[in-house]
Design a protein around this motif. Structure first.
Motif, PDB file in Angstrom:
ATOM      1  N   UNK A  16      70.389  31.803  66.911  1.00 15.05           N
ATOM      2  CA  UNK A  16      71.140  31.957  68.207  1.00 15.05           C
ATOM      3  C   UNK A  16      72.313  30.952  67.847  1.00 15.05           C
ATOM      4  N   UNK A  17      73.408  31.282  68.533  1.00 10.82           N
ATOM      5  CA  UNK A  17      74.570  30.432  68.606  1.00 10.82           C
ATOM      6  C   UNK A  17      75.440  30.678  69.703  1.00 10.82           C
ATOM      7  N   UNK A  18      76.349  29.787  69.780  1.00 10.23           N
ATOM      8  CA  UNK A  18      77.294  29.742  71.145  1.00 10.23           C
ATOM      9  C   UNK A  18      78.508  29.443  70.815  1.00 10.23           C
ATOM     10  N   UNK A  19      79.681  30.229  71.490  1.00 12.23           N
ATOM     11  CA  UNK A  19      80.990  30.116  71.168  1.00 12.23           C
ATOM     12  C   UNK A  19      81.732  29.885  72.644  1.00 12.23           C
ATOM     13  N   UNK A  20      82.619  29.020  72.644  1.00 13.04           N
ATOM     14  CA  UNK A  20      83.154  28.744  74.031  1.00 13.04           C
ATOM     15  C   UNK A  20      84.772  28.681  73.728  1.00 13.04           C
ATOM     16  N   UNK A  21      85.157  29.686  74.651  1.00 13.93           N
ATOM     17  CA  UNK A  21      86.575  30.062  74.613  1.00 13.93           C
ATOM     18  C   UNK A  21      86.982  29.769  76.212  1.00 13.93           C
ATOM     19  N   UNK A  22      87.915  28.810  76.406  1.00 12.54           N
ATOM     20  CA  UNK A  22      88.482  28.435  77.737  1.00 12.54           C
ATOM     21  C   UNK A  22      87.236  28.286  78.705  1.00 12.54           C
ATOM     22  N   UNK A  23      87.315  29.202  79.626  1.00 13.50           N
ATOM     23  CA  UNK A  23      86.193  29.204  80.874  1.00 13.50           C
ATOM     24  C   UNK A  23      85.006  29.890  80.499  1.00 13.50           C
ATOM     25  N   UNK A  24      84.786  30.733  79.589  1.00 12.60           N
ATOM     26  CA  UNK A  24      83.848  31.630  79.130  1.00 12.60           C
ATOM     27  C   UNK A  24      83.100  31.405  77.869  1.00 12.60           C
ATOM     28  N   UNK A  25      81.802  31.412  77.844  1.00 11.34           N
ATOM     29  CA  UNK A  25      81.122  31.212  76.772  1.00 11.34           C
ATOM     30  C   UNK A  25      80.222  32.697  76.272  1.00 11.34           C
ATOM     31  N   UNK A  26      80.101  32.716  75.017  1.00  6.91           N
ATOM     32  CA  UNK A  26      79.374  33.757  74.458  1.00  6.91           C
ATOM     33  C   UNK A  26      78.237  33.193  73.818  1.00  6.91           C
ATOM     34  N   UNK A  27      77.052  33.801  74.072  1.00  2.45           N
ATOM     35  CA  UNK A  27      75.929  33.351  73.330  1.00  2.45           C
ATOM     36  C   UNK A  27      75.339  34.619  72.409  1.00  2.45           C
ATOM     37  N   UNK A  28      74.861  34.385  71.345  1.00  4.79           N
ATOM     38  CA  UNK A  28      74.734  35.287  70.596  1.00  4.79           C
ATOM     39  C   UNK A  28      73.059  35.188  70.078  1.00  4.79           C
ATOM     40  N   UNK A  29      72.292  36.104  70.243  1.00  4.19           N
ATOM     41  CA  UNK A  29      70.773  35.836  69.900  1.00  4.19           C
ATOM     42  C   UNK A  29      70.232  36.752  69.053  1.00  4.19           C
ATOM     43  N   UNK A  30      69.469  36.302  68.025  1.00  5.39           N
ATOM     44  CA  UNK A  30      69.086  37.247  67.126  1.00  5.39           C
ATOM     45  C   UNK A  30      67.452  37.013  67.086  1.00  5.39           C
ATOM     46  N   UNK A  31      66.972  38.375  67.511  1.00  4.40           N
ATOM     47  CA  UNK A  31      65.482  38.593  67.430  1.00  4.40           C
ATOM     48  C   UNK A  31      65.102  39.596  66.388  1.00  4.40           C
ATOM     49  N   UNK A  32      64.035  39.035  65.620  1.00  9.12           N
ATOM     50  CA  UNK A  32      63.215  40.009  64.758  1.00  9.12           C
ATOM     51  C   UNK A  32      62.120  40.613  65.468  1.00  9.12           C
ATOM     52  N   UNK A  33      62.014  41.847  65.184  1.00  5.18           N
ATOM     53  CA  UNK A  33      60.951  42.678  66.090  1.00  5.18           C
ATOM     54  C   UNK A  33      60.177  43.324  64.912  1.00  5.18           C
ATOM     55  N   UNK A  34      58.931  43.201  64.948  1.00  5.01           N
ATOM     56  CA  UNK A  34      58.052  43.784  63.886  1.00  5.01           C
ATOM     57  C   UNK A  34      57.519  45.406  64.309  1.00  5.01           C
ATOM     58  N   UNK A  35      57.368  45.609  65.832  1.00  4.10           N
ATOM     59  CA  UNK A  35      56.819  46.473  66.532  1.00  4.10           C
ATOM     60  C   UNK A  35      57.814  47.469  66.843  1.00  4.10           C
ATOM     61  N   UNK A  36      57.543  48.780  66.719  1.00  2.00           N
ATOM     62  CA  UNK A  36      58.554  49.687  67.452  1.00  2.00           C
ATOM     63  C   UNK A  36      58.288  49.851  68.962  1.00  2.00           C
TER      64      UNK A  36
END
Length: 90
Positions: A16-36
């Motif tokens: 996971x990571x976060x990026x902040x630009x001015x008043x807004x933030x973007x959070x990116x989350x990577x999830x590994x899934x082993x079941x369909x």
């Protein structure tokens, strides 16, 4: 606000990571899934959140447009300033 449930048997937080630009933030989350099935469930939950956001945006735009339509477009015309000369026949 939405809540996501993770099936810890089939899902694993990869990064996971976060990026902040001015008043807004973007959070990116990577999830590994082993079941369909778990992947499908997660994607359905994300789609439901997306639909709720689209509906809320559409409702806000409609309310703003309705408020704009209710406002008068211009002030009424002023009364004519006709002069009064008194009664001429007397």
């Amino acid at each position: 606000m939405s809540t996501f449930w993770f099936d810890l048997r089939h899902m694993r937080l990869k990064d996971f990571s976060a990026t902040v630009k001015r008043a807004k933030s973007i959070v990116k989350i990577e999830i590994e899934v082993s079941d369909h099935g778990s992947l499908g469930f997660l994607l359905e939950e994300l789609r439901a959140v997306e639909r709720a956001q689209i509906a809320a945006d559409k409702k806000a735009k409609e309310e703003a447009a309705a408020a704009k339509r209710k406002k008068p477009l211009a002030l009424p015309a002023p009364l004519l300033g006709l002069p009064y000369y008194g009664e001429e026949g007397k």
